[in-house]
Design an enzyme around this catalytic site. Structure first.
Site, PDB file in Angstrom:
ATOM      1  N   ASP A  11      41.471  41.293  38.831  1.00  0.00           N
ATOM      2  CA  ASP A  11      41.690  40.449  37.654  1.00  0.00           C
ATOM      3  C   ASP A  11      43.141  39.997  37.695  1.00  0.00           C
ATOM      4  OD1 ASP A  11      39.143  40.596  36.541  1.00  0.00           O
ATOM      5  OD2 ASP A  11      39.591  42.426  35.440  1.00  0.00           O
ATOM      6  N   ASP A 130      29.486  37.877  31.117  1.00  0.00           N
ATOM      7  CA  ASP A 130      30.109  38.933  30.326  1.00  0.00           C
ATOM      8  C   ASP A 130      29.172  39.218  29.156  1.00  0.00           C
ATOM      9  OD1 ASP A 130      32.419  39.207  31.895  1.00  0.00           O
ATOM     10  OD2 ASP A 130      33.314  37.438  30.955  1.00  0.00           O
TER      11      ASP A 130
END
Length: 254
Positions: A11, A130
């Site tokens: 990330d 997500d």
């Protein structure tokens, strides 16, 4: 038998690798180029690079950084974050990525999945999801975008099926409830999606021990497991995790 894949996720925020819990309280943990090189050395099967603030800031992918990461790894490399047009997909692939992950933009503009698959092939288009538990949805799970900040109103299972019908060739399924907790993947969620779509499903969110990977790759029917905190912390190596999986009877590339 097809080998199960281990994928490390980087990330990235402002050019640095970061890690949070349930998408909050992110801390800087290193240089993504150096980290990519190290995980490649450890024997990771694939690498995923998410620019976690590109969509929210309304900017495109950081091509120079993507190119530097790609120069360090000779394995499939997937990039997500800020990819909103066919030109963005093309530029990202030209910078060195084999695949692009569409998440927020896929929800806002599903035609991008269809067009991307038509021009670059289904294998290049990965749907990032997500997902959060939501008792009001038929499947028990809802879909969010912009790093979990916006509820789309979409049922997770329906959206997965629709995206695959449009041309997504793979799904990275991230449980926001489990993300960064190290308590294990959401096996029920993973199994539900994996059994409902004809493309590979990558389990994401919650890995804390190698046994969590064994569970999601067997009971959860996942084709691959995505890890981050486990290896970023230095507690485990990719090779060490693969050895445990092999001992557990999971087919992996050593």
């Amino acid at each position: 038998m097809l080998k199960k894949r281990i994928i490390v996720c980087l990330d990235v925020k402002d050019g640095r690798t970061t890690k949070g819990v349930k998408f909050l309280n992110n801390i800087d943990i290193g240089d993504p180029v150096d980290m990519a090189a190290e995980y490649y050395r450890q024997g990771v099967d694939e690498l995923v690079f998410y620019d976690i603030i590109a969509s929210a800031r309304g900017r495109g992918p950081i091509l120079e950084l993507i190119s530097r990461v790609a120069s360090q790894v000779f394995i499939p490399f997937c990039v997500g974050g800020g990819i909103t047009t066919l030109d963005d997909i093309r530029a990202t692939i030209l910078a060195g990525a084999e695949k692009v992950s569409l998440n927020s933009q896929a929800v806002k503009n599903p035609e991008l999945i269809r067009e991307g698959a038509r021009v670059f092939g289904n294998q290049c288009i990965v749907l990032g999801m997500d997902v959060r538990r939501d008792a009001t949805k038929p499947s028990g799970y809802g879909t969010t975008i912009h790093g979990g900040r916006v509820d789309t109103g979409l049922d997770a299972l329906e959206w997965a099926k629709k995206a695959v019908s449009l041309g997504a060739g793979e799904i990275v399924l991230n449980s926001m409830d489990a993300d960064g907790t190290k308590d294990g993947y959401d096996v029920a969620l993973t199994k539900m999606i994996a059994e409902s779509v004809p493309v590979p499903v990558i389990a994401s969110g919650g890995a804390g021990t190698p046994q969590h990977l064994t569970q999601v790759l067997t009971e959860g029917k996942a084709d691959a497991a995505l890890i981050a905190t486990m290896v970023h912390s230095g507690k485990y190596t990719v090779g060490g995790i693969k050895q445990v999986l092999k001992n557990d009877g999971v087919p992996v590339r050593l």
